[in-house]
Design an enzyme around this catalytic site. Sequence first.
Site, PDB file in Angstrom:
ATOM      1  CG  ASP B  48       9.388 -26.678 -17.334  1.00  0.00           C
ATOM      2  OD1 ASP B  48       8.973 -25.520 -16.785  1.00  0.00           O
ATOM      3  OD2 ASP B  48      10.505 -26.983 -17.663  1.00  0.00           O
ATOM      4  CB  CYS B 139      11.455 -18.362 -14.188  1.00  0.00           C
ATOM      5  SG  CYS B 139      11.470 -20.130 -15.317  1.00  0.00           S
ATOM      6  CE1 TYR B 143      12.314 -23.441 -12.447  1.00  0.00           C
ATOM      7  CE2 TYR B 143      13.201 -25.095 -13.509  1.00  0.00           C
ATOM      8  CZ  TYR B 143      12.360 -24.531 -13.045  1.00  0.00           C
ATOM      9  OH  TYR B 143      10.896 -25.036 -13.126  1.00  0.00           O
ATOM     10  CE1 TYR B 166      16.890 -25.116 -16.575  1.00  0.00           C
ATOM     11  CE2 TYR B 166      16.255 -27.351 -15.947  1.00  0.00           C
ATOM     12  CZ  TYR B 166      16.325 -26.351 -16.487  1.00  0.00           C
ATOM     13  OH  TYR B 166      15.050 -26.360 -17.456  1.00  0.00           O
ATOM     14  CD  GLU B 214       9.278 -20.535 -10.948  1.00  0.00           C
ATOM     15  OE1 GLU B 214       8.904 -21.760 -10.682  1.00  0.00           O
ATOM     16  OE2 GLU B 214       9.896 -20.104 -12.150  1.00  0.00           O
TER      17      GLU B 214
END
Lengths: 225, 225, 225, 225
Positions: B48, B139, B143, B166, B214
Amino acid sequence: MSDYGRLFPRWRDAAGPEWTRYTRHAFVEGMRDGSLPRAAFLHYLVQDYIFLIHFSRAWALAVTKAETVEEMRLCAATVNALINEEIALHVKTCAEAGLSEEALEAADEAAENLAYTRYVLDAGHSGDMLDLLAALAPCVLGYGEIGARLGAEATSDAYRDWIDTYAGADYQGVCTDVGALIDTVAARTLGDDPQASPRWPALCRRFATATRLEVGFWDMGLRPA
Amino acid sequence: MSDYGRLFPRWRDAAGPEWTRYTRHAFVEGMRDGSLPRAAFLHYLVQDYIFLIHFSRAWALAVTKAETVEEMRLCAATVNALINEEIALHVKTCAEAGLSEEALEAADEAAENLAYTRYVLDAGHSGDMLDLLAALAPCVLGYGEIGARLGAEATSDAYRDWIDTYAGADYQGVCTDVGALIDTVAARTLGDDPQASPRWPALCRRFATATRLEVGFWDMGLRPA
Amino acid sequence: MSDYGRLFPRWRDAAGPEWTRYTRHAFVEGMRDGSLPRAAFLHYLVQDYIFLIHFSRAWALAVTKAETVEEMRLCAATVNALINEEIALHVKTCAEAGLSEEALEAADEAAENLAYTRYVLDAGHSGDMLDLLAALAPCVLGYGEIGARLGAEATSDAYRDWIDTYAGADYQGVCTDVGALIDTVAARTLGDDPQASPRWPALCRRFATATRLEVGFWDMGLRPA
Amino acid sequence: MSDYGRLFPRWRDAAGPEWTRYTRHAFVEGMRDGSLPRAAFLHYLVQDYIFLIHFSRAWALAVTKAETVEEMRLCAATVNALINEEIALHVKTCAEAGLSEEALEAADEAAENLAYTRYVLDAGHSGDMLDLLAALAPCVLGYGEIGARLGAEATSDAYRDWIDTYAGADYQGVCTDVGALIDTVAARTLGDDPQASPRWPALCRRFATATRLEVGFWDMGLRPA
């Protein structure tokens, strides 16, 4: 093992065993001795059709990054050959195998395909002409090397058409031209001793990454669709 | 399930079960109940870190494709937040887990990572601002959705820091802003009824492809490094 | 005359009298002694507002072409400073002079503006990070040099605000950082002796062309709108 | 006045008197009646050689932005025709006029040339395929219109070769194909009623800006080198 110029063999050496994993992959050996299942070959053909579209886009990007009319000419000729000949050949081969052009266009692009082609395009966008060529080289010249070897060593006619395409004088001529283009661009970018350039390790990494993604492409071919 | 504007929920609906495979992936559920192996999380963190570098590049590309100063401002703020905050946070989290910045920089980029980030960059290069946003949305907003749900449903504190990042107001605010940006760009590109545009199916495909990539990224996280 | 690092003075020397035509242009000397007509300055300000938008896009492109997180960080900070500070300052200065933000946005972009900014963007798209920096350098560092000289030599307060902006510590700090960035990228691209690289003449041409386009920009400023 | 499809005449109408300034420019009328000084024509030819190089790059960029193999095919054929035929023709015409290929390559690119070609390339990089085509259209189709008119109205043979090239069936065929390409891309991007799209004004502005830059190109031709 042909060298297609001066720079390619150095990049190939720097890629080490990854190059062998690519050029002697089970998929390749299966074409050599005819043991490759037809379904795997067709799966590969469909993805390779999509691959060629994005690979043509990468060569078109090279036209926009060339520095001389001569370089533009060679890249434009490659784009033309890919779009007007190689893609057309794929459509024809697939049609003979019962796959229509509509089926080709409706196919989902495999992640391995996305990874490889978009990596090459990004090499061009983020770097210069030489970065792009380092990412394009493993496919163009590796297929030349595989074709030449299988042309001499194949023990089966099952994949003769494929082998003849890449072993043939036309494709081998393309490889010679591309190898010369790489040498010309490297000379005007890095000078007489490319390995002394601080860019050398990064260029070798680009070539090695593209080689690794070629291995992934063959792996994908062997996987049931 | 937050909607972050008008367009995002339509793209999410069009992605169908792929969206669920992404947002309720075993990796995600493992963070929720604490069953995710630490090694998998660290593997994910390293990849990541590389992901964020290329995702920042894609947002910087959006600055070059924006049509108003206001759009540029928002994209530039996102680039800044990603590079100067989120990447820094990753370096810190990894350091706490015993992974040095050198280790992060030396890591090989996984094929799933290459596929995803380079696909997003190519969406921007081949299309316009809206094509790029359709590839960036899964994304950013996914998230946000995952974070908000896990913030409410987590039964373990093992991955509390990740979830808090997040689920937190800062990140949820980013999602609201990005959702609004998407709506603004869609309105000036497609008009009042985006689903009536001939571009609608292709935009949905872009969003769905990024969503599929993803899923591949979480899969990669679960695989031993 | 500040040098802002090692490479910039070499490019400046290679540009020869073109550099003097740019940095000692009648427009510049008119700001120094206050003889520049206000109408010319306002004409310049309006075009410079449009210039800054595209110049910000070029720095955002640099983020996508950087090779290290540190380089990305510096380019992203520059984008942010341009969009959130310098453009905002322009809007404020123009407002004080009776030019609304709507008037700025409605202005036609002069051909000299198009030529310069699109040339810089194309330097980035066709080449690598160093090609882009060679095209960005004359504006960033030339304004630093002009600002520093006028800060010391101005005989009128008519354009004191403009002069203070570019003579000030903030802008001079940006110049020092950009000069250092150029040196870092040159070192990783060309090695210790950049002038020995076969790319040297082409890089000097890029810098000289951008300098020539700066001269055209001042010429345009002096022309009635 | 040929229409080369459905969209082109609408863009041409929207450009208003700028279109007439371009297609009935003093440079054009001087070719029609033979009054154009030879020196101006040669000056134009040298710059047009450089123009064609960058215009070819813009068509290559279109290959990378096309959405179907058919669109790629047409753009690739255009790149090929420009590089392998039109540039070669220029080299030949210039040689007959005593200008060597070395002289062509050594020529400085005029600011009007930079402005035009880099604007077109940036239209492609910042927007989508249709944005790029709107910027490419005035040159391709405007030359078709000028050629057709001068083919019928010329009162002198002084510039007969130039006129025959653009009035000829080959070039007129290219115009028909490009007009059809624009209509196809507009249909898949904007739908049946392009003028109802919120993008319509911006597309008209792109076409008008490129038309304005064509006027600048003729102006440059008339100026002593």
